[in-house]
Motif scaffolding. Structure first.
Motif, PDB file in Angstrom:
ATOM      1  N   GLU A 285      10.331 -26.007  36.651  1.00 37.82           N
ATOM      2  CA  GLU A 285      10.569 -25.481  35.257  1.00 37.82           C
ATOM      3  C   GLU A 285      11.990 -26.067  34.749  1.00 37.82           C
ATOM      4  O   GLU A 285      12.566 -25.661  35.192  1.00 37.82           O
ATOM      5  N   ARG A 286      11.933 -25.792  33.780  1.00 36.21           N
ATOM      6  CA  ARG A 286      13.219 -26.005  32.554  1.00 36.21           C
ATOM      7  C   ARG A 286      12.633 -25.275  31.703  1.00 36.21           C
ATOM      8  O   ARG A 286      11.256 -25.214  31.266  1.00 36.21           O
ATOM      9  N   TYR A 287      13.612 -24.731  30.882  1.00 35.33           N
ATOM     10  CA  TYR A 287      12.444 -23.939  29.624  1.00 35.33           C
ATOM     11  C   TYR A 287      13.968 -24.092  28.521  1.00 35.33           C
ATOM     12  O   TYR A 287      15.141 -24.179  28.379  1.00 35.33           O
ATOM     13  N   LEU A 289      13.721 -23.371  23.968  1.00 39.61           N
ATOM     14  CA  LEU A 289      12.575 -23.301  22.227  1.00 39.61           C
ATOM     15  C   LEU A 289      13.255 -25.287  21.605  1.00 39.61           C
ATOM     16  O   LEU A 289      14.111 -25.441  21.723  1.00 39.61           O
ATOM     17  N   THR A 290      12.552 -24.963  20.805  1.00 43.97           N
ATOM     18  CA  THR A 290      12.480 -25.713  19.562  1.00 43.97           C
ATOM     19  C   THR A 290      13.568 -25.957  19.250  1.00 43.97           C
ATOM     20  O   THR A 290      14.387 -26.654  18.585  1.00 43.97           O
ATOM     21  N   GLU A 291      14.491 -24.635  18.248  1.00 43.92           N
ATOM     22  CA  GLU A 291      15.050 -24.402  17.932  1.00 43.92           C
ATOM     23  C   GLU A 291      16.641 -24.724  19.102  1.00 43.92           C
ATOM     24  O   GLU A 291      17.920 -25.024  18.527  1.00 43.92           O
ATOM     25  N   GLY A 369      14.262 -14.241  21.808  1.00 48.15           N
ATOM     26  CA  GLY A 369      13.047 -13.328  22.055  1.00 48.15           C
ATOM     27  C   GLY A 369      12.630 -12.996  22.709  1.00 48.15           C
ATOM     28  O   GLY A 369      11.298 -12.676  23.420  1.00 48.15           O
ATOM     29  N   ASP A 370      13.206 -14.297  23.812  1.00 50.41           N
ATOM     30  CA  ASP A 370      12.824 -13.675  25.486  1.00 50.41           C
ATOM     31  C   ASP A 370      12.718 -13.116  26.532  1.00 50.41           C
ATOM     32  O   ASP A 370      14.456 -12.968  26.313  1.00 50.41           O
ATOM     33  N   LEU A 371      12.577 -12.501  27.683  1.00 53.27           N
ATOM     34  CA  LEU A 371      13.212 -11.302  28.514  1.00 53.27           C
ATOM     35  C   LEU A 371      13.070 -12.345  29.602  1.00 53.27           C
ATOM     36  O   LEU A 371      12.459 -13.085  29.936  1.00 53.27           O
ATOM     37  N   ILE A 391       1.993 -15.880  20.344  1.00 55.30           N
ATOM     38  CA  ILE A 391       1.687 -15.994  21.879  1.00 55.30           C
ATOM     39  C   ILE A 391       1.384 -17.817  21.680  1.00 55.30           C
ATOM     40  O   ILE A 391       1.578 -18.316  21.111  1.00 55.30           O
ATOM     41  N   LYS A 392       1.612 -18.107  23.617  1.00 57.02           N
ATOM     42  CA  LYS A 392       1.823 -19.122  23.992  1.00 57.02           C
ATOM     43  C   LYS A 392       0.338 -19.691  24.132  1.00 57.02           C
ATOM     44  O   LYS A 392      -0.159 -19.420  25.444  1.00 57.02           O
ATOM     45  N   SER A 393      -0.064 -20.619  23.433  1.00 65.98           N
ATOM     46  CA  SER A 393      -1.569 -20.562  23.865  1.00 65.98           C
ATOM     47  C   SER A 393      -1.520 -22.625  24.447  1.00 65.98           C
ATOM     48  O   SER A 393      -1.283 -23.776  23.851  1.00 65.98           O
TER      49      SER A 393
HETATM   50  P1  AMP Z   1       8.173 -23.593  21.004  1.00 62.46           P
HETATM   51  O1  AMP Z   1       8.867 -22.438  19.648  1.00 62.46           O
HETATM   52  O2  AMP Z   1       6.977 -24.341  20.834  1.00 62.46           O
HETATM   53  O3  AMP Z   1       9.610 -24.784  21.314  1.00 62.46           O
HETATM   54  O4  AMP Z   1       8.496 -22.284  22.299  1.00 62.46           O
HETATM   55  C1  AMP Z   1       9.496 -22.067  23.171  1.00 62.46           C
HETATM   56  C2  AMP Z   1       9.339 -20.782  23.848  1.00 62.46           C
HETATM   57  O5  AMP Z   1       8.595 -21.399  24.664  1.00 62.46           O
HETATM   58  C3  AMP Z   1      10.773 -20.434  24.694  1.00 62.46           C
HETATM   59  O6  AMP Z   1      10.577 -19.250  23.777  1.00 62.46           O
HETATM   60  C4  AMP Z   1       9.967 -19.542  25.794  1.00 62.46           C
HETATM   61  O7  AMP Z   1       9.016 -18.336  25.293  1.00 62.46           O
HETATM   62  C5  AMP Z   1       8.503 -20.688  26.179  1.00 62.46           C
HETATM   63  N1  AMP Z   1       9.252 -21.295  27.160  1.00 62.46           N
HETATM   64  C6  AMP Z   1       9.221 -22.376  26.942  1.00 62.46           C
HETATM   65  N2  AMP Z   1      10.269 -22.801  27.965  1.00 62.46           N
HETATM   66  C7  AMP Z   1       9.186 -22.262  29.178  1.00 62.46           C
HETATM   67  C8  AMP Z   1       9.327 -21.978  30.601  1.00 62.46           C
HETATM   68  N3  AMP Z   1       9.964 -22.488  31.260  1.00 62.46           N
HETATM   69  N4  AMP Z   1       8.782 -20.595  31.171  1.00 62.46           N
HETATM   70  C9  AMP Z   1       8.516 -19.938  30.030  1.00 62.46           C
HETATM   71  N5  AMP Z   1       8.425 -19.665  28.654  1.00 62.46           N
HETATM   72  C10 AMP Z   1       8.769 -20.478  28.534  1.00 62.46           C
END
Ligand code: AMP
Ligand code: MCA
Length: 495
Positions: A285-287, A289-291, A369-371, A391-393
């Protein structure tokens, strides 16, 4: 591993005959891609911004690469955008030109603007490449529109420096080289599919194999063929886990991959384990955001623990902050803080929205904004997010406020609230809570279609509940958490 190349896409400066892009049955070598993209780039000189109608096609890849060669910021447009969303993005980004494929059925909002076909026939044959001048690293490269909690989507301006540095950091984490062939079926109007999935392989000098549309069979075929790496969102892994459990050809294909990467939302631990059991592969997994593009990743040789997103990428500073903005120093995998990020991967700001940029940037740190919690070995575990209105869908970020605003304009709706509910396939599904107008209770189908016309189809609520009134606190704010208590609303389920 990280090259000190002055070019964002070095493989196009001195192109070879190695394969660069495959979309469905069409393939272009670096030489062919460079020539086709250069023809596009020549037509863009002196444009301020250009949009690309970002269908999952070779035309989109050539259009985006052409804009990058020209140094003209490119706005990828979701071809399934609803009318309201598209009008907003076009008005806000105000591109001088919209590039599109010859067969695209363009909506009036695009047809009424200057638009031009992306021609894949290579003028003068593939030898016609001339030297490419690289713009400065701070030049805006891509403007990606993303939803917030309220209001219409905002344009995230990403400079070349963020893209180049982040792709190199990912390459280091995953030992990603020119020998890798990345397969995916991600949309090309978001960071995941476009920046990681297309510019990533091209920066490495490797190949991207876009499947056109996601299916487990298409993924398996690509991995049995030239592809050895898969990028996908958790919904895709959920569906792959379903298929791999009953179909050994799918399981074998996944088992043979060098790397399976998940991101854009949390991969459920149960799906991580189902894939591991069926294929022997643990998804990385990688984490991001667009920003910020990507902030953390599990290394290819790191511990692949379900539910964790690994360590900060090289050059990226990540901290957890408490409600008072103080850094959390303990690493006990328990104390929760908001993730803040600083580094060369950060965006330049929201286009035309200095107010919104100031809200998320504090002392050079971007507040996500992520915890999350942090374990003793530094691994982050995302446990939720601050805003209940996001919401993430299916890996798409959806703002509740945007849907509520559309619902409130429907004559049959007096009050509306939108929430996300847990969903095993989509992660979260969009749920609408409606107080109908007296004697004019709309059908869920009617409301869903109404939203799908204005916004993209994935923003349609999948579930509608009708109530006499919304639960509100003393300030009049809707108490969204109370909505999900058993017995609230008269439920009508959809798709
Ligand atoms: P976006 O603004 O569409 O780029 O979405 C970014 C958001 O996706 C982040 O702030 C997270 O909430 C979520 N996200 C991205 N990757 C992960 C991940 N591996 N695990 C949990 N959440 C993620
Ligand atoms: C959807 N449909 C509906 C409804 N909602 N129909 C009726 N009522 C509704 N309420 C339609 C859809 O439009 C679709 O129609 C069909 O039902 C099936 O939809 P769905 O179940 O959503 O499945 P899908 O179309 O197969 O999509 C699943 C997907 C997709 C392929 C996983 O969600 C996807 O491409 N996700 C990727 C998101 C992504 O790339 N995010 C990156 C941003 P039809 O069949 O006609 O189309 S995040 C990012 O970039 C950051 C930086 C990061 O970390 O990566």
């Amino acid at each position: 591993m990280a090259d000190a190349t002055p070019y964002l896409l070095p493989g196009l400066a001195e192109p070879s005959d190695r394969p660069a892009v495959r979309v469905g049955d069409r393939e272009l070598s670096y030489r062919e891609l460079a020539a086709a993209a250069q023809a596009v780039s020549v037509s863009l000189s002196s444009r301020a911004r250009v949009a690309v109608w970002a269908t999952p096609t070779m035309e989109t890849v050539v259009g985006v690469v052409g804009a990058l060669l020209a140094g003209v910021p490119v706005v990828p447009l979701n071809p399934r955008s609803g009318e309201r969303e598209l009008m907003h993005i076009l008005a806000d980004a105000d591109p001088d030109l919209v590039l599109h494929g010859a067969r695209d059925d363009l909506p009036a909002a695009v047809r009424h603007r200057p638009h031009s076909i992306i021609d894949l026939s290579i003028p003068g044959g593939p030898e016609a490449v001339t030297a490419i001048a690289e713009p400065s690293p701070e030049t805006p490269a891509v403007i990606v529109y993303t939803s917030g909690t309220t209001g219409p989507p905002k344009g995230v301006v990403l400079p070349r420096r963020a893209i180049a540095s982040n792709l190199d950091a990912l390459a280091q984490a995953w030992m990603w080289t020119a020998d890798d062939v990345v397969a995916h079926a991600l949309p090309l109007f978001h960071v995941h599919g476009l920046i990681l999935g297309v510019l990533g392989p091209l920066r490495r000098g490797g190949m991207v194999y876009h499947l056109g549309r996601f299916s487990a069979c298409a993924v398996a075929e690509a991995l049995r063929g030239p592809a050895n790496v898969l990028f996908a969102v958790p919904t895709m892994y959920h569906r792959l886990a379903d298929e791999a459990t009953g179909d050994s050809t799918i399981a074998h294909a996944l088992a043979g991959a060098r790397l399976l990467v998940s991101g854009s939302a949390a991969l459920a631990e149960v799906d991580h384990e189902r894939i591991a059991t069926a294929t022997g592969q643990r998804v990385v997994e990688r984490y991001g955001l667009t920003e910020t593009i990507m902030n953390c990743a599990v290394r290819v040789d790191g511990d692949r623990r379900a539910g964790t997103v690994g360590l900060p990428l090289n050059g990226v500073q990540v901290k957890l902050v408490d409600d008072d903005g103080q850094s959390i120093v303990v690493s006990d995998d328990e104390t929760i803080g908001e993730i803040a990020v600083r580094g060369p991967n950060l965006f330049l700001g929201y286009f035309n929205r200095p107010d919104a940029t100031a809200e998320v940037m504090r002392d050079g740190w971007f507040h996500t904004g992520d915890l999350a919690t942090r374990a003793a070995d530094g691994y982050l575990r995302i446990v939720g997010r601050r805003a209940t209105d996001l919401i993430k869908s299916g890996g798409f970020k959806i703002g509740a406020g945007e849907i509520e605003n559309v619902l409130l304009e429907h004559p049959g709706v007096v009050e509306a609230a939108v929430t996300g509910a847990p969903d095993p396939d989509l992660g979260e599904r969009v749920v609408a809570w409606i107080v109908p107008a007296e004697g004019r209770r709309p059908e869920p189908d009617e409301l869903a279609e109404y939203i799908a016309l204005q916004l993209t189809p994935h923003k349609r609520p999948r579930e509608f509940h009708f109530l006499d009134r919304l639960p509100r606190n003393d300030m009049g704010k809707v108490m969204k958490r109370a909505l999900h208590r058993p017995g609230v609303g008269d439920e009508v389920n959809r798709g």
